[in-house]
Design a protein around this motif. Structure first.
Motif, short mmCIF file in Angstrom:
data_model
loop_
_atom_site.label_atom_id
_atom_site.label_comp_id
_atom_site.label_asym_id
_atom_site.label_seq_id
_atom_site.Cartn_x
_atom_site.Cartn_y
_atom_site.Cartn_z
N GLU A 53 0.84 -1.08 0.43
CA GLU A 53 0.22 0.00 -0.09
C GLU A 53 0.78 1.28 0.07
OE1 GLU A 53 -2.07 -0.98 3.20
OE2 GLU A 53 -3.31 -3.00 2.62
N THR A 54 2.03 1.43 0.05
CA THR A 54 3.13 2.32 -0.14
C THR A 54 4.10 2.36 -1.29
OG1 THR A 54 4.53 1.56 1.57
CG2 THR A 54 2.96 2.41 2.84
N SER A 55 5.21 1.76 -0.80
CA SER A 55 5.92 1.65 -2.13
C SER A 55 5.60 0.66 -2.87
CB SER A 55 7.51 0.88 -1.53
OG SER A 55 6.62 -0.44 -1.36
N GLN A 56 4.70 0.12 -3.31
CA GLN A 56 4.50 -0.43 -4.44
C GLN A 56 2.92 -0.08 -5.27
OE1 GLN A 56 3.88 -5.68 -4.11
NE2 GLN A 56 2.46 -5.07 -5.18
N LEU A 57 2.76 1.26 -4.10
CA LEU A 57 1.42 1.68 -4.29
C LEU A 57 1.51 2.73 -5.70
CD1 LEU A 57 -1.31 2.20 -5.26
CD2 LEU A 57 -0.91 3.56 -2.59
N VAL A 58 2.77 3.44 -5.17
CA VAL A 58 3.66 4.09 -5.32
C VAL A 58 4.40 3.88 -6.99
CG1 VAL A 58 5.46 6.43 -5.67
CG2 VAL A 58 3.96 5.82 -3.95
N LEU A 59 5.01 2.57 -7.01
CA LEU A 59 6.04 2.27 -8.11
C LEU A 59 5.16 2.27 -9.14
CD1 LEU A 59 9.32 0.68 -6.24
CD2 LEU A 59 8.81 3.33 -7.45
N ARG A 60 4.04 0.93 -8.88
CA ARG A 60 3.97 0.66 -9.85
C ARG A 60 1.81 0.26 -9.74
NH1 ARG A 60 5.25 -5.11 -12.41
NH2 ARG A 60 3.22 -5.91 -13.31
N GLY A 61 1.22 0.02 -8.78
CA GLY A 61 -0.23 0.10 -7.98
C GLY A 61 -1.06 1.21 -8.86
N LEU A 62 -0.46 2.34 -8.44
CA LEU A 62 -1.21 3.01 -9.12
C LEU A 62 -1.25 3.56 -10.36
CD1 LEU A 62 -2.40 5.57 -7.77
CD2 LEU A 62 -0.49 6.95 -7.84
N TRP A 63 -0.27 3.75 -10.91
CA TRP A 63 -0.23 4.12 -12.32
C TRP A 63 -1.13 2.64 -13.47
CZ3 TRP A 63 1.61 8.74 -12.87
CH2 TRP A 63 2.68 8.41 -12.23
N GLN A 64 -0.84 1.78 -12.61
CA GLN A 64 -1.07 0.24 -13.61
C GLN A 64 -2.83 0.09 -13.60
OE1 GLN A 64 -0.26 -3.62 -12.25
NE2 GLN A 64 -0.20 -4.30 -14.59
N THR A 65 -2.82 0.40 -12.18
CA THR A 65 -4.48 -0.09 -12.05
C THR A 65 -5.64 1.15 -12.17
OG1 THR A 65 -3.84 -1.39 -9.88
CG2 THR A 65 -6.35 -0.36 -10.11
N SER A 66 -5.30 2.58 -12.61
CA SER A 66 -5.47 3.72 -12.94
C SER A 66 -5.43 4.09 -14.69
CB SER A 66 -4.57 5.20 -12.66
OG SER A 66 -4.87 4.89 -10.80
N GLY A 67 -4.92 3.08 -15.43
CA GLY A 67 -4.48 2.79 -16.36
C GLY A 67 -5.03 2.18 -17.13
N LEU A 68 -5.30 0.68 -16.57
CA LEU A 68 -6.22 -0.18 -16.94
C LEU A 68 -7.86 0.09 -16.28
CD1 LEU A 68 -4.50 -3.13 -14.97
CD2 LEU A 68 -4.67 -3.06 -17.61
N MET A 69 -7.69 1.42 -15.48
CA MET A 69 -9.51 1.65 -15.52
C MET A 69 -9.98 2.92 -16.19
SD MET A 69 -9.91 2.02 -10.98
CE MET A 69 -9.86 1.04 -9.99
N LEU A 70 -9.22 2.96 -16.55
CA LEU A 70 -9.40 4.42 -18.04
C LEU A 70 -9.32 3.70 -19.13
CD1 LEU A 70 -6.59 6.95 -16.90
CD2 LEU A 70 -8.72 7.58 -16.91
N ILE A 71 -9.10 2.82 -19.65
CA ILE A 71 -8.64 2.25 -20.82
C ILE A 71 -10.43 1.40 -20.56
CG2 ILE A 71 -7.86 -0.26 -21.55
CD1 ILE A 71 -5.26 0.38 -21.20
N GLY A 72 -10.34 0.21 -19.41
CA GLY A 72 -12.05 -0.14 -19.21
C GLY A 72 -12.77 0.52 -19.36
N MET A 73 -12.67 2.13 -18.84
CA MET A 73 -13.96 3.61 -19.28
C MET A 73 -13.82 3.79 -20.54
SD MET A 73 -13.08 6.32 -16.56
CE MET A 73 -13.34 5.82 -15.06
#
Length: 394
Positions: free
Chosen positions: A207-227
């Motif tokens: 919820e901290t380092s992994q979120l900043v380095l990957r999770g935030l970008w990857q998950t947000s990107g996938l959500m936008l693609i889903g939209m």
């Protein structure tokens, strides 16, 4: 429970496929030490059936169904916006706050591998972009995905210049000593309190380092693609049969070789950390996206051809409840407060566990959805959010 608005069967089917598909991946983390997920050499022998199960899971499942679920989450945000009454933004942020709270309880009380916290944070961020036209959503999503890829590439390329103690720490996490493995196994075979020494730090890191380095970008990107895909009618089986056949063929044709190359390279190099950080993560990362889209095309194609997907769609209608049910069942099977089988079940046995949980979820979801409109946790979550936001609940 209130009756729902008319449902989009293809979305339910795809959501059900996503929930069922993540379990063969997550069961590794339920049943084995943390390091065994990315470095399977830590998880025991890879000969025979165990090797084949790991290979198929790594190539066709790991990261692919999570990508599907993230894209569907983005589509769901548009559905909320279209169906919502009153202050939609306020309702949405209440929902995300409650979902994040559920995720925190899930991560720290049950299983560190929770994805709800990341989904809630990213869902709160991308909602502001929901009015963008579909192609801009797809472009923005691709750029967000590329950010995570660039960050990972930079980390991998810079590893030779890291301080030696930092590199040693990474190597210790990647390939823990037998003594470290034994301590982790003993903790998870023990009581709930003893497990916290391992569960809480791992959840915090995600919820901290992994979120900043990957999770935030990857998950947000996938959500936008889903939209974007939802607005183009891709996720509602509204495109032609030929379109979905081509989408599936392209996704598998591109993603399959990428994922295979990443797995084969890692195994050939003895699961070397440096090579994995620099090359393996890139191959698997983009392979996950392509194969995820390939599975989307395949499920939509089957829906176009008449697949009703009753049982799978029932799982999709109760996705949140089923996601947490997987944790409850698997931690009861593997952790010490249950049967205590952690570290005792090989990959073949884990697959049998998956089949058993799937059976429970498919049968239970059909039984539930014949009687109720939504899953129990879905109903509680939505009702609480609407009440907190001052929106009528009926």
């Amino acid at each position: 429970m209130p009756q729902p608005a008319s449902r989009i069967i293809s979305l339910d089917a795809l959501r059900g496929v996503g929930i069922l598909g993540i379990l063969p991946v997550h069961v590794q983390s339920f049943a084995m030490v943390v390091a065994a997920r990315l470095n399977p050499a830590v998880g025991g022998n890879l000969d025979g059936a165990n090797g084949w199960i790991w290979l198929v899971t790594a190539v066709l499942a790991d990261g692919k169904f999570l990508a599907i679920f993230a894209m569907l989450f983005g589509a769901g945000l548009l559905l909320l916006s279209a169906r919502g009454a009153g202050d939609v933004e306020r309702l949405h942020h209440r929902r995300m706050a409650l979902l994040g709270g559920i995720g925190l309880l899930h991560a720290y009380l049950l299983w560190y591998g929770d994805m709800l916290v990341t989904f809630a944070l990213c869902g709160a961020l991308v909602f502001a972009l929901r009015a963008l036209p579909p192609r801009r959503l797809l472009t923005t999503g691709a750029l967000a995905l590329a950010c995570a890829s660039v960050i990972a590439l930079g980390l991998g390329a810079s590893m030779p210049w890291w301080p030696e103690d930092v590199r040693a720490g990474f190597r210790q996490v990647w390939a823990p000593s037998p003594e470290m493995v034994a301590r982790e196994v003993a903790a998870y075979r023990g009581g709930w309190v003893g497990q916290m020494a391992y569960r809480a730090p791992e959840a915090f890191q995600i919820e901290t380092s992994q979120l900043v380095l990957r999770g935030l970008w990857q998950t947000s990107g996938l959500m936008l693609i889903g939209m974007g895909l939802f607005k183009l009618g891709v996720l509602t089986a509204a495109r032609s049969t030929r379109f979905y056949a081509g989408m599936s063929a392209l996704g598998f044709g591109v993603g399959g070789p990428l994922a295979w190359a990443g797995v084969a390279r890692s195994r050939a190099r003895g699961f070397d950390l440096d090579d994995f950080m620099l090359v393996g993560t890139q191959l698997s990362y983009w392979g996950d996206l392509a194969l995820g889209l390939g599975f989307v095309g395949l499920v939509m194609l089957l829906c176009r051809l008449g697949w009703r997907a009753r049982a799978v769609a029932a799982v999709g209608r109760t996705a949140l409840s089923n996601y947490l049910l997987q944790t409850l069942l698997c931690t009861t099977i593997f952790y010490g407060h249950g049967l205590g089988l952690f570290g005792r079940v090989d990959r073949a046995g884990q697959l049998l566990t998956v089949l058993g949980v799937w059976t429970v979820q498919l049968a239970g979801s059909v039984w539930w959805t014949r009687r109720f409109a939504v899953g129990p946790l879905e109903w509680a979550w939505r009702t609480a959010a609407r009440g907190a936001a001052g929106v009528p609940t009926s």
